[in-house]
Design an enzyme around this catalytic site. Structure first.
Site, short mmCIF file in Angstrom:
data_model
loop_
_atom_site.label_atom_id
_atom_site.label_comp_id
_atom_site.label_asym_id
_atom_site.label_seq_id
_atom_site.Cartn_x
_atom_site.Cartn_y
_atom_site.Cartn_z
N CYS A 55 -20.24 -40.44 8.69
CA CYS A 55 -20.01 -41.36 9.80
C CYS A 55 -20.53 -40.81 11.11
O CYS A 55 -20.55 -41.52 12.11
CB CYS A 55 -18.52 -41.70 9.91
SG CYS A 55 -17.49 -40.28 10.27
N LYS B 92 -4.51 -39.29 -1.95
CA LYS B 92 -5.23 -40.17 -2.88
C LYS B 92 -6.68 -39.72 -2.83
O LYS B 92 -7.44 -40.12 -1.95
CB LYS B 92 -5.10 -41.64 -2.49
CG LYS B 92 -5.90 -42.57 -3.40
CD LYS B 92 -5.98 -43.97 -2.83
CE LYS B 92 -6.92 -44.86 -3.66
NZ LYS B 92 -8.34 -44.43 -3.60
#
Length: 505
Positions: free
Chosen positions: A286, A177
């Site tokens: 991150c 996805k």
């Protein structure tokens, strides 16, 4: 105005028009122009992607490991041949500088190289004569279909580094996805995957859709594992739902990495590292370093040096060679980052450097946020505790090592942490004391190479096995332990004991 290209989705190696009426814009982050639209694929199209991967799994998993490795070697060569093309595309749709985008693609190549060693990585363990005439061997088998749910900030590295290489080298097939904000790099890589590397159809499939339709990846029994990178709230949902449906899950989530800067550190070298780690990729990673716990005795000197170096950064179009800080990904993301800066001011932090009003000549509609420094960030201020995902540095002043490590470990996130010091004692002590899963000693971005796991802790990760390294191989395989017993006619006459084999010493 550039042409807006309407993109397709990929099933069984074919690019198909979606039946949806809903399309999502992809922008050039430096100009603000919409350059493409991607479909919000329907639930039926997501199901078709799973079905394609399931069908391809039967033949792909049966292929010899040696043949799969030949495909991986070919794929590596294709990636190197197209590295610059992919880097420019990444810089355009995301806003990373060219140097950063090249690193993004390189971080997809490194795990591909690791996957080329799968014949040794996937080996099990065995022992003959475990008990008399009994032999036992553990083998590792592929799981089946793996779903990869991708964030916006690393369109090459995460889907094509963290997710695809080890998964397919181990014999699995994949449904990606792709992120709807930055799908173009990943889509181009899939085109190359089939057209130039020549992989069998259906080994990797790709859709773009929203969270409602994507829920099927968490519940469909044909999906055996889900690997995700994104926010902690979504990661917790994915982990709880997919695990409840019997799937393996690795959910890499948010971070608020802290550095501890001690007074004995090389201040110039430490500041250079912090500049790179806090403002690189416009803070949209991150493993950024958005908080520095600096010892009070050097705090004023450090903040002045940090501001000086931040002001010297060239802000500009992401795909211009001399740019050192590019835009953030969308107008909405820029607004979010700017609102966090204002929240820091409202909470009482001192705004040393404000990047909200940056305008780049010739790129006035780009989504630029300049380097921002918030000093005197106190415990309890949300700006110092929550992930901002932008080029914002929070300064927390501490008396000593003990106060610094206490503040750092009080944060719910623990992806990474760093210390800057000349003391071997404090460096070793920090490695022992910190909650951070990836630890830097005078290293601002302690991301290990692909041969080691990306090992976040606490609310930065949900699951048991991390991406990459030996963890990655274990995640994408299941163990099967085989015990065998060959006997002659005399042995066949003997009775079988309750625990077969265990008492035949």
């Amino acid at each position: 105005m550039s042409e807006v290209k309407r993109m397709k989705y990929c099933i069984n190696g074919e690019w198909l028009e979606s039946s949806t009426e809903k399309y999502m814009p992809v922008t050039d982050s430096s100009t603000g122009e919409v350059i493409a639209e991607v479909p919000q694929c329907t639930a039926e199209e997501c199901e078709a992607a799973i079905a394609s991967a399931q069908e391809a799994f039967q033949s792909w998993s049966a292929l010899s490991i040696g043949k799969r490795v030949q495909y991986m070697f070919k794929w590596r060569e294709v990636l190197y041949a197209h590295k610059e093309e992919l880097s420019v595309l990444c810089a355009k749709e995301l806003g990373k500088t060219l140097q950063e985008a090249r690193g993004d693609v390189q971080k997809a190549i490194e795990p591909t190289e690791e996957a080329c060693a799968i014949p040794t990585l996937i080996q099990g363990d065995g022992c003959m004569q475990v008990t008399t005439n009994y032999d036992t061997t553990t083998y590792r088998f592929p799981l089946g279909v793996v779903a990869g749910i991708v964030p916006m900030n690393f369109p090459a590295m995460i889907p094509w580094g963290w997710m695809v290489p080890l998964a397919i080298a181990c014999g699995n097939t994949v449904v990606l996805k792709a992120n709807s904000q930055t799908p173009l790099t990943s889509m181009r890589m899939l085109e190359l995957f089939y057209e130039e590397a020549g992989f069998p159809k259906g080994v990797v499939n790709l859709v773009t859709t929203n969270r409602v339709e994507a829920e099927i990846f968490l519940t469909d029994p044909r999906i055996k594992a889900v690997t995700f990178v994104g926010t902690t709230g979504v990661g917790k949902h994915i982990y709880s739902v997919a695990a409840a449906h019997g799937k393996r899950v690795q959910a890499q989530c948010e971070a608020k990495n802290h550095a501890l800067l001690l007074e004995d550190a090389d201040l110039e070298a430490a500041t250079n590292a912090i500049i790179n780690s806090t403002y690189g990729c416009a803070g949209m990673r991150c493993m950024a370093l958005p908080v520095v716990c600096v010892q009070e005795s050097i705090a004023d000197q450090f903040v002045a040096l940090l501001k000086e170096k931040a002001l010297a950064m060239k802000i500009g179009c992401a795909y211009k060679e001399d740019t050192k800080l590019g835009p953030v990904v969308t107008a909405q993301h820029k607004a979010k980052v700017c609102s966090w800066i204002q929240k820091g001011v409202d909470e009482g932090a001192e705004l040393v450097l404000d990047g909200r009003d940056i305008v780049v000549p010739g790129y006035e509609n780009g989504f630029f946020v300049g380097p921002t420094i918030l000093d005197h960030v106190k415990p309890g201020m949300s700006v110092g505790d929550c992930e901002i995902f932008g080029p914002v540095t929070c300064i927390k002043r501490v008396k000593d090592y003990e106060e610094g490590i206490q503040i750092m470990n009080a944060n719910p996130f623990a992806n990474g942490s760093a210390i800057f010091t000349s003391s071997g004692y404090y460096a070793r002590k920090f490695a022992m004391d910190t909650d951070g899963g990836m630890v830097g000693i005078n290293v601002g971005i302690p991301v290990p190479s692909a041969y080691f796991p990306f090992s976040g802790n606490k609310d930065s990760f949900f699951g048991d096995l991390h991406v990459l390294g030996k963890d990655g191989v274990r995640f994408f395989t299941r163990a099967k332990t085989v015990t065998t017993h060959w006997f002659d006619k005399e042995a066949a006459k003997r009775s079988v004991r309750t625990w077969e084999g265990s008492t035949e010493l």
